[in-house]
Design a protein around this motif. Structure first.
Motif, mmCIF file in Angstrom:
data_model
loop_
_atom_site.group_PDB
_atom_site.id
_atom_site.type_symbol
_atom_site.label_atom_id
_atom_site.label_comp_id
_atom_site.label_asym_id
_atom_site.label_seq_id
_atom_site.Cartn_x
_atom_site.Cartn_y
_atom_site.Cartn_z
ATOM 1 N N LYS A 1 5.558 9.384 18.954
ATOM 2 C CA LYS A 1 5.735 10.515 17.848
ATOM 3 C C LYS A 1 4.917 9.758 16.578
ATOM 4 O O LYS A 1 4.466 10.669 16.110
ATOM 5 N N GLU B 1 1.497 11.157 14.967
ATOM 6 C CA GLU B 1 1.609 12.019 13.900
ATOM 7 C C GLU B 1 0.147 12.072 13.022
ATOM 8 O O GLU B 1 -0.088 10.600 12.607
ATOM 9 N N ILE C 1 2.575 16.774 20.098
ATOM 10 C CA ILE C 1 2.592 16.319 18.649
ATOM 11 C C ILE C 1 1.725 17.091 17.844
ATOM 12 O O ILE C 1 1.833 17.396 16.784
#
Length: 175
Positions: free
Chosen positions: A77, A81, A111
């Protein structure tokens, strides 16, 4: 000064050749001695586009090479990003690397959403005698996510640069 600053991630299991692909693209070199990526390896390259309406534009590319081992799953994650596109890599000589693609793609979609540009990369085509994944399987899989395919060889350099350039152009079209 760059016209675009882009973050690209390379996704896929360990030992599929992600680091080799990156170094072939950045430095036009290949080594059989790369160690497994621990966490993430971040490299940069300045690219001047030569085709289409963006010809002459300068792109500063940040390439995030994610470690493929399960131990780094919790960090995905954080690494994903802000990514604007991904090369999703499997090894054409490894059934398990192909079988694990959904896990990588679903992490990216979770994500970044389902509109993030991706290209499916079947790497190690120079090892044709050991190939276990055929092009029809790959096409069927790519259709599921509506993504283009490139078959590459980091060892010979075949189609490595074209994969990056196509992804860069696809990202710019979405900006």
């Amino acid at each position: 000064m760059a016209d675009y600053v882009l973050k690209i991630c390379l996704l896929g299991d360990g030992n599929v050749g992600k680091t080799s692909i990156v170094y072939r693209y950045i430095e036009n070199r290949f080594s059989r001695d790369f160690k497994s990526t621990l966490g993430v390896n971040l490299l940069k390259k300045k690219v001047i586009l030569t085709e289409g309406e963006n010809a002459g534009k300068i792109c500063s590319i940040q390439i995030w090479d994610l470690g493929g081992q399960n131990a780094y799953r919790k960090l995905r994650k954080l690494y994903l990003e802000g990514s604007q596109g991904a090369l999703v890599v499997f090894d054409v000589t490894s059934q398990s690397s192909f079988d694990h693609l959904d896990d990588w793609i679903e992490s990216l979609i979770e994500i970044r959403g389902d509109k993030v540009p991706m290209i499916l990369i079947g790497n190690k085509i120079d090892l044709e005698a050991n190939r276990v994944i055929n092009e029809m399987q790959v096409q069927k899989y790519a259709d599921k996510y509506n993504m283009p395919i490139k078959f590459t060889s980091a060892a010979t350099g075949e189609k490595v640069e074209t994969a990056f350039i196509e992804l860069i152009q696809n990202i710019i079209e979405t900006i």
